[in-house]
Design a protein around this motif. Sequence first.
Motif, PDB file in Angstrom:
ATOM      1  N   ASP A  79       4.407 -38.029   8.276  1.00  0.00           N
ATOM      2  CA  ASP A  79       3.032 -37.959   7.753  1.00  0.00           C
ATOM      3  C   ASP A  79       2.902 -38.722   6.437  1.00  0.00           C
ATOM      4  N   GLU A  80       3.889 -38.537   5.573  1.00  0.00           N
ATOM      5  CA  GLU A  80       3.867 -39.258   4.283  1.00  0.00           C
ATOM      6  C   GLU A  80       3.921 -40.762   4.507  1.00  0.00           C
ATOM      7  N   CYS A  81       4.815 -41.181   5.416  1.00  0.00           N
ATOM      8  CA  CYS A  81       4.933 -42.611   5.730  1.00  0.00           C
ATOM      9  C   CYS A  81       3.606 -43.159   6.221  1.00  0.00           C
ATOM     10  N   ILE A  82       2.975 -42.393   7.101  1.00  0.00           N
ATOM     11  CA  ILE A  82       1.710 -42.858   7.667  1.00  0.00           C
ATOM     12  C   ILE A  82       0.666 -43.002   6.557  1.00  0.00           C
ATOM     13  N   ARG A  83       0.659 -42.055   5.620  1.00  0.00           N
ATOM     14  CA  ARG A  83      -0.293 -42.173   4.500  1.00  0.00           C
ATOM     15  C   ARG A  83       0.006 -43.407   3.651  1.00  0.00           C
ATOM     16  N   SER A  84       1.290 -43.710   3.439  1.00  0.00           N
ATOM     17  CA  SER A  84       1.561 -44.902   2.623  1.00  0.00           C
ATOM     18  C   SER A  84       1.243 -46.185   3.386  1.00  0.00           C
ATOM     19  N   ILE A  85       1.410 -46.149   4.707  1.00  0.00           N
ATOM     20  CA  ILE A  85       1.007 -47.316   5.510  1.00  0.00           C
ATOM     21  C   ILE A  85      -0.499 -47.553   5.343  1.00  0.00           C
ATOM     22  N   VAL A  86      -1.260 -46.476   5.450  1.00  0.00           N
ATOM     23  CA  VAL A  86      -2.718 -46.582   5.337  1.00  0.00           C
ATOM     24  C   VAL A  86      -3.111 -47.138   3.967  1.00  0.00           C
ATOM     25  N   ASN A  87      -2.445 -46.648   2.912  1.00  0.00           N
ATOM     26  CA  ASN A  87      -2.729 -47.159   1.566  1.00  0.00           C
ATOM     27  C   ASN A  87      -2.441 -48.652   1.464  1.00  0.00           C
ATOM     28  N   SER A  88      -1.305 -49.085   2.016  1.00  0.00           N
ATOM     29  CA  SER A  88      -0.965 -50.510   1.959  1.00  0.00           C
ATOM     30  C   SER A  88      -1.981 -51.342   2.723  1.00  0.00           C
ATOM     31  N   VAL A  89      -2.357 -50.853   3.908  1.00  0.00           N
ATOM     32  CA  VAL A  89      -3.302 -51.605   4.732  1.00  0.00           C
ATOM     33  C   VAL A  89      -4.624 -51.785   3.988  1.00  0.00           C
ATOM     34  N   CYS A 118       8.737 -45.978   8.988  1.00  0.00           N
ATOM     35  CA  CYS A 118       8.066 -44.885   9.675  1.00  0.00           C
ATOM     36  C   CYS A 118       8.840 -44.628  10.963  1.00  0.00           C
ATOM     37  N   LEU A 119       9.920 -43.857  10.845  1.00  0.00           N
ATOM     38  CA  LEU A 119      10.848 -43.657  11.953  1.00  0.00           C
ATOM     39  C   LEU A 119      10.783 -42.197  12.384  1.00  0.00           C
ATOM     40  N   ALA A 131       7.200 -42.307  22.072  1.00  0.00           N
ATOM     41  CA  ALA A 131       7.078 -43.762  22.129  1.00  0.00           C
ATOM     42  C   ALA A 131       6.628 -44.225  20.747  1.00  0.00           C
ATOM     43  N   THR A 132       6.829 -45.498  20.453  1.00  0.00           N
ATOM     44  CA  THR A 132       6.266 -46.036  19.215  1.00  0.00           C
ATOM     45  C   THR A 132       4.741 -45.876  19.264  1.00  0.00           C
ATOM     46  N   ALA A 133       4.197 -45.988  20.481  1.00  0.00           N
ATOM     47  CA  ALA A 133       2.740 -45.845  20.639  1.00  0.00           C
ATOM     48  C   ALA A 133       2.233 -44.483  20.158  1.00  0.00           C
ATOM     49  N   GLU A 134       3.078 -43.453  20.236  1.00  0.00           N
ATOM     50  CA  GLU A 134       2.660 -42.138  19.729  1.00  0.00           C
ATOM     51  C   GLU A 134       2.492 -42.189  18.208  1.00  0.00           C
ATOM     52  N   ILE A 135       3.397 -42.865  17.521  1.00  0.00           N
ATOM     53  CA  ILE A 135       3.287 -43.001  16.062  1.00  0.00           C
ATOM     54  C   ILE A 135       2.055 -43.845  15.730  1.00  0.00           C
ATOM     55  N   VAL A 136       1.847 -44.881  16.544  1.00  0.00           N
ATOM     56  CA  VAL A 136       0.680 -45.746  16.345  1.00  0.00           C
ATOM     57  C   VAL A 136      -0.622 -44.948  16.487  1.00  0.00           C
ATOM     58  N   TYR A 137      -0.643 -44.051  17.451  1.00  0.00           N
ATOM     59  CA  TYR A 137      -1.814 -43.179  17.643  1.00  0.00           C
ATOM     60  C   TYR A 137      -2.138 -42.467  16.331  1.00  0.00           C
ATOM     61  N   ILE A 166      -1.182 -43.332  13.305  1.00  0.00           N
ATOM     62  CA  ILE A 166      -1.574 -44.302  12.267  1.00  0.00           C
ATOM     63  C   ILE A 166      -3.048 -44.681  12.424  1.00  0.00           C
ATOM     64  N   VAL A 167      -3.445 -44.956  13.669  1.00  0.00           N
ATOM     65  CA  VAL A 167      -4.838 -45.373  13.913  1.00  0.00           C
ATOM     66  C   VAL A 167      -5.805 -44.277  13.471  1.00  0.00           C
ATOM     67  N   LEU A 168      -5.487 -43.021  13.793  1.00  0.00           N
ATOM     68  CA  LEU A 168      -6.361 -41.915  13.373  1.00  0.00           C
ATOM     69  C   LEU A 168      -6.436 -41.841  11.853  1.00  0.00           C
ATOM     70  N   GLU A 169      -5.267 -41.990  11.204  1.00  0.00           N
ATOM     71  CA  GLU A 169      -5.215 -41.892   9.737  1.00  0.00           C
ATOM     72  C   GLU A 169      -5.966 -43.061   9.073  1.00  0.00           C
ATOM     73  N   LEU A 170      -5.988 -44.201   9.779  1.00  0.00           N
ATOM     74  CA  LEU A 170      -6.749 -45.352   9.250  1.00  0.00           C
ATOM     75  C   LEU A 170      -8.248 -45.076   9.286  1.00  0.00           C
ATOM     76  N   GLY A 171      -8.634 -44.053  10.046  1.00  0.00           N
ATOM     77  CA  GLY A 171     -10.051 -43.700  10.140  1.00  0.00           C
ATOM     78  C   GLY A 171     -10.806 -44.572  11.128  1.00  0.00           C
ATOM     79  N   VAL A 172     -10.043 -45.289  11.984  1.00  0.00           N
ATOM     80  CA  VAL A 172     -10.684 -46.140  12.994  1.00  0.00           C
ATOM     81  C   VAL A 172     -10.998 -45.286  14.218  1.00  0.00           C
TER      82      VAL A 172
END
Length: 332
Positions: free
Chosen positions: A5-15, A126-127, A133-139, A141-147
């Motif tokens: 979750d933390e990783c995903i938040r930092s990904i979103v911040n970087s993006v 983000c491991l 699947a990686t797609a599950e992590i992507v799911y 990330i996409v939600l956290e991006l607010g898309v």
Amino acid sequence: VGSTDECIRSIVNSVKTSKKILLLGHIGPDGDSLSSQLAIYLALKKMGKDVQIWSRDPLPNLYSFLPASAEIKCVGEKPPSESFDIIFVMDVGAKSRVGFPIPDFSSQLINVDHHPGVAKFGTINCLDDTACATAEIVYRIVLELGVKLDKDIATNIYTGIITDTGSFRFRNTSKETFKIAAHLVECGVSPSVIAEKVFYSLPYFRLRLLTRCLNTLDMNKDDGVASVVLRLEDYAAENIPVTYTEDFINFPRSLEGVKAAVFFKEVEKDIYKVSLRSKGDVDVSEVARTLGGGGHINAASGTASGKLSEVKEHVFELLKNVIKKAALTSPN
Ligand SMILES: [Mn+2]
């Protein structure tokens, strides 16, 4: 899970603070690697980002139905020199599997993967090996991006999940997998349409190749090991490239009494990619590591070289040992 979750938040911040983004997957692209990149691609596009996807190898025809797949640039082994604010590396397992040197980057290298034991080569890693699947992590990330998850993004994520879980059959399938799948269907995914594309739209020569492969079926009933083989001459006879064999390993694995299955695929003269599958507690990742590879307890791969008969004997022996070990540790 907390750290993911933390990783995903930092990904979103970087993006949010970047403009130009590159997405990379692995050589011999599969459903999960491709759909993970395409789902993120579509989400980032919706956010107005300048995004590219580079692949060393061309996209298998089979996956050309994936939304945005035409945007993937096949760059071969020498990609153009360009700089990006962020480079995502998705589902690669090991950095070298990108197939070309990752371009120099000014700010962030984001490694997103579900393979166990992946090196933390990114600036953000983000491991999550509990993800199916990686797609599950992507799911996530996409939600956290607010898309908003539209049908195209959902179709990609769903494809990654079914290809990596063997349509919800493998051990990585969890309650979470089904929850996500249900949400994707709500977003417009049609499971039967995708199944038709992925499993029932295969090229004719694939079945010809499978016939050759199944003719080599060999089973050691005492140990519970079965194998199939494909050699370079089989490809030459069908006049096709060394590919389209992703699920051949499932045939020896499907047999009653088989505890471990092997697929020896000759990739260069006397060099074999050794794909391994097992049932229950039989740990084939241990064998894969001996063969210079890796993977999960029930699905792993490595490499072996030499004469086929010797390679086979060696791998059968290694499998026999892990099967014995599993019998000792499990009560039944
Ligand atoms: Mn994967």
